[in-house]
Design a protein around this motif. Structure first.
Motif, PDB file in Angstrom:
ATOM      1  N   LYS A 161      12.705 -25.912  42.807  1.00 19.72           N
ATOM      2  CA  LYS A 161      12.975 -26.291  44.197  1.00 19.72           C
ATOM      3  C   LYS A 161      11.728 -26.336  45.064  1.00 19.72           C
ATOM      4  CE  LYS A 161      17.606 -24.561  43.775  1.00 19.72           C
ATOM      5  NZ  LYS A 161      18.363 -23.354  43.668  1.00 19.72           N
ATOM      6  N   ALA A 162      10.698 -25.614  44.711  1.00 15.52           N
ATOM      7  CA  ALA A 162       9.460 -25.592  45.491  1.00 15.52           C
ATOM      8  C   ALA A 162       8.596 -26.767  45.050  1.00 15.52           C
ATOM      9  CB  ALA A 162       8.731 -24.272  45.298  1.00 15.52           C
ATOM     10  N   VAL A 163       8.913 -27.938  45.570  1.00 22.38           N
ATOM     11  CA  VAL A 163       8.271 -29.171  45.109  1.00 22.38           C
ATOM     12  C   VAL A 163       7.110 -29.557  46.010  1.00 22.38           C
ATOM     13  CG1 VAL A 163       8.639 -31.620  44.642  1.00 22.38           C
ATOM     14  CG2 VAL A 163      10.448 -29.975  44.167  1.00 22.38           C
ATOM     15  N   LYS A 164       5.976 -29.795  45.396  1.00 20.00           N
ATOM     16  CA  LYS A 164       4.817 -30.351  46.089  1.00 20.00           C
ATOM     17  C   LYS A 164       4.957 -31.863  46.050  1.00 20.00           C
ATOM     18  CE  LYS A 164       2.894 -26.305  46.400  1.00 20.00           C
ATOM     19  NZ  LYS A 164       2.875 -25.602  47.655  1.00 20.00           N
ATOM     20  N   SER A 165       4.412 -32.558  47.032  1.00 18.69           N
ATOM     21  CA  SER A 165       4.487 -34.019  47.059  1.00 18.69           C
ATOM     22  C   SER A 165       3.250 -34.575  47.742  1.00 18.69           C
ATOM     23  CB  SER A 165       5.753 -34.476  47.796  1.00 18.69           C
ATOM     24  OG  SER A 165       5.707 -34.071  49.154  1.00 18.69           O
ATOM     25  N   CYS A 166       3.154 -35.893  47.748  1.00 22.88           N
ATOM     26  CA  CYS A 166       2.054 -36.566  48.430  1.00 22.88           C
ATOM     27  C   CYS A 166       2.561 -37.916  48.933  1.00 22.88           C
ATOM     28  CB  CYS A 166       0.858 -36.732  47.486  1.00 22.88           C
ATOM     29  SG  CYS A 166       1.160 -37.793  46.062  1.00 22.88           S
ATOM     30  N   ARG A 167       1.683 -38.635  49.573  1.00 24.67           N
ATOM     31  CA  ARG A 167       2.013 -39.959  50.099  1.00 24.67           C
ATOM     32  C   ARG A 167       1.182 -41.008  49.355  1.00 24.67           C
ATOM     33  NH1 ARG A 167       5.122 -40.689  54.115  1.00 24.67           N
ATOM     34  NH2 ARG A 167       3.952 -42.442  54.958  1.00 24.67           N
ATOM     35  N   PRO A 168       1.571 -42.259  49.413  1.00 24.62           N
ATOM     36  CA  PRO A 168       0.821 -43.288  48.664  1.00 24.62           C
ATOM     37  C   PRO A 168      -0.638 -43.428  49.105  1.00 24.62           C
ATOM     38  CG  PRO A 168       2.609 -44.281  49.953  1.00 24.62           C
ATOM     39  CD  PRO A 168       2.729 -42.812  50.087  1.00 24.62           C
ATOM     40  N   GLU A 169      -0.933 -43.089  50.356  1.00 22.80           N
ATOM     41  CA  GLU A 169      -2.318 -43.201  50.836  1.00 22.80           C
ATOM     42  C   GLU A 169      -3.167 -41.973  50.523  1.00 22.80           C
ATOM     43  OE1 GLU A 169       0.329 -41.926  54.266  1.00 22.80           O
ATOM     44  OE2 GLU A 169       0.423 -43.521  52.789  1.00 22.80           O
ATOM     45  N   THR A 170      -2.568 -40.935  49.957  1.00 21.50           N
ATOM     46  CA  THR A 170      -3.320 -39.756  49.504  1.00 21.50           C
ATOM     47  C   THR A 170      -4.290 -40.203  48.415  1.00 21.50           C
ATOM     48  OG1 THR A 170      -1.368 -38.357  49.886  1.00 21.50           O
ATOM     49  CG2 THR A 170      -3.099 -37.461  48.467  1.00 21.50           C
ATOM     50  N   ASN A 171      -5.523 -39.706  48.460  1.00 23.72           N
ATOM     51  CA  ASN A 171      -6.457 -40.096  47.392  1.00 23.72           C
ATOM     52  C   ASN A 171      -6.269 -39.189  46.184  1.00 23.72           C
ATOM     53  OD1 ASN A 171      -8.484 -37.886  47.383  1.00 23.72           O
ATOM     54  ND2 ASN A 171      -9.033 -38.653  49.422  1.00 23.72           N
ATOM     55  N   LEU A 172      -6.763 -39.628  45.048  1.00 25.21           N
ATOM     56  CA  LEU A 172      -6.537 -38.897  43.807  1.00 25.21           C
ATOM     57  C   LEU A 172      -7.216 -37.533  43.783  1.00 25.21           C
ATOM     58  CD1 LEU A 172      -6.541 -41.593  40.981  1.00 25.21           C
ATOM     59  CD2 LEU A 172      -4.671 -40.783  42.434  1.00 25.21           C
ATOM     60  N   ALA A 173      -8.316 -37.364  44.512  1.00 25.08           N
ATOM     61  CA  ALA A 173      -8.950 -36.047  44.581  1.00 25.08           C
ATOM     62  C   ALA A 173      -8.018 -35.057  45.282  1.00 25.08           C
ATOM     63  CB  ALA A 173     -10.295 -36.139  45.310  1.00 25.08           C
ATOM     64  N   GLU A 174      -7.400 -35.496  46.366  1.00 24.41           N
ATOM     65  CA  GLU A 174      -6.439 -34.634  47.069  1.00 24.41           C
ATOM     66  C   GLU A 174      -5.215 -34.363  46.192  1.00 24.41           C
ATOM     67  OE1 GLU A 174      -5.624 -35.732  51.335  1.00 24.41           O
ATOM     68  OE2 GLU A 174      -6.989 -37.369  50.810  1.00 24.41           O
ATOM     69  N   ALA A 175      -4.732 -35.385  45.512  1.00 22.56           N
ATOM     70  CA  ALA A 175      -3.568 -35.222  44.637  1.00 22.56           C
ATOM     71  C   ALA A 175      -3.877 -34.227  43.518  1.00 22.56           C
ATOM     72  CB  ALA A 175      -3.143 -36.568  44.057  1.00 22.56           C
ATOM     73  N   ALA A 176      -5.072 -34.303  42.964  1.00 19.82           N
ATOM     74  CA  ALA A 176      -5.468 -33.358  41.912  1.00 19.82           C
ATOM     75  C   ALA A 176      -5.473 -31.929  42.452  1.00 19.82           C
ATOM     76  CB  ALA A 176      -6.838 -33.729  41.347  1.00 19.82           C
ATOM     77  N   SER A 177      -5.936 -31.745  43.670  1.00 25.52           N
ATOM     78  CA  SER A 177      -5.937 -30.414  44.286  1.00 25.52           C
ATOM     79  C   SER A 177      -4.518 -29.893  44.478  1.00 25.52           C
ATOM     80  CB  SER A 177      -6.656 -30.438  45.639  1.00 25.52           C
ATOM     81  OG  SER A 177      -8.026 -30.641  45.462  1.00 25.52           O
ATOM     82  N   ILE A 178      -3.620 -30.767  44.910  1.00 22.70           N
ATOM     83  CA  ILE A 178      -2.219 -30.376  45.100  1.00 22.70           C
ATOM     84  C   ILE A 178      -1.609 -29.969  43.758  1.00 22.70           C
ATOM     85  CG2 ILE A 178       0.085 -31.156  45.793  1.00 22.70           C
ATOM     86  CD1 ILE A 178      -1.376 -33.096  47.781  1.00 22.70           C
ATOM     87  N   LEU A 179      -1.861 -30.755  42.720  1.00 22.65           N
ATOM     88  CA  LEU A 179      -1.356 -30.435  41.383  1.00 22.65           C
ATOM     89  C   LEU A 179      -1.894 -29.087  40.905  1.00 22.65           C
ATOM     90  CD1 LEU A 179      -1.702 -33.943  39.702  1.00 22.65           C
ATOM     91  CD2 LEU A 179       0.452 -32.713  40.045  1.00 22.65           C
ATOM     92  N   TRP A 180      -3.194 -28.876  41.082  1.00 18.65           N
ATOM     93  CA  TRP A 180      -3.833 -27.646  40.627  1.00 18.65           C
ATOM     94  C   TRP A 180      -3.282 -26.436  41.375  1.00 18.65           C
ATOM     95  CZ3 TRP A 180      -6.604 -26.112  36.651  1.00 18.65           C
ATOM     96  CH2 TRP A 180      -7.301 -24.909  36.729  1.00 18.65           C
ATOM     97  N   GLU A 181      -3.256 -26.519  42.692  1.00 25.52           N
ATOM     98  CA  GLU A 181      -2.782 -25.393  43.512  1.00 25.52           C
ATOM     99  C   GLU A 181      -1.294 -25.126  43.305  1.00 25.52           C
ATOM    100  OE1 GLU A 181      -3.993 -26.397  47.491  1.00 25.52           O
ATOM    101  OE2 GLU A 181      -6.110 -26.396  46.922  1.00 25.52           O
ATOM    102  N   GLY A 182      -0.526 -26.169  43.047  1.00 28.94           N
ATOM    103  CA  GLY A 182       0.909 -26.010  42.839  1.00 28.94           C
ATOM    104  C   GLY A 182       1.288 -25.690  41.412  1.00 28.94           C
TER     105      GLY A 182
END
Length: 165
Positions: free
Chosen positions: A9-30
């Motif tokens: 249930k604790a889902v991380k997400s992003c938006r289409p304009e998020t860059n891949l460096a930010e997305a990688a950080s979200i994946l890592w931290e989550g």
């Protein structure tokens, strides 16, 4: 058993304009391997995995901060509802050959993620004393087996079956 009983249930997400460096950080931290991509109105419009991210960087010769999630995400979202029976969700995973499903409400907004990890953690072993389980080891293994079948092999086998001799 319903999807909502075992989904994350604790889902991380992003938006289409998020860059891949930010997305990688979200994946890592989550500590997760997939992010639902949320569009206007809060609906899931895509999914991006850690593998999608790596392949986008590896095949474009661009740095991650210069690539938007919208360029690398899968727009083919496979989902289920929180109140779906777990076996219906397993069938979707098998058919679509995906390791995770977005769990969305009737408005298309993300409620959770159902992953193979969730399934494995909640499955039960059958033995002589217990002859049924809401989610058995066999259910999970059969799903993993179907997902893991090589797509090229499956296409070749389908073509052989369809070709009259």
């Amino acid at each position: 058993m319903r999807v909502q009983d075992i989904m994350s249930k604790a889902v991380k997400s992003c938006r289409p304009e998020t860059n891949l460096a930010e997305a990688a950080s979200i994946l890592w931290e989550g500590d997760c391997g997939i992010l639902p991509v949320i569009g206007d109105g809060g609906k899931v419009i895509g999914m991006i995995t850690d593998r999608d991210l790596a392949m986008a960087v590896g095949t474009t010769n661009r740095i991650p901060s210069d690539i938007q999630v919208g360029e690398a995400m899968s727009k083919d979202v496979h989902d289920c509802a929180p109140d779906d029976d777990i076996h219906a969700a397993l069938e979707t995973m098998r058919k679509e050959k995906v390791r995770r499903l977005a769990v969305v409400n009737s408005n298309g907004a993300i409620e959770g993620i159902l992953s193979l990890n969730d399934l494995a953690r909640h499955s039960e072993k059958l033995d002589v004393r217990k002859t049924t389980a809401e989610l058995s080891y066999d259910d999970v293994v059969l799903t993993l087996k179907a997902i893991s079948e090589h797509r090229r092999l499956a296409l070749t086998l389908e073509a052989q079956v369809a070709t009259p001799r």
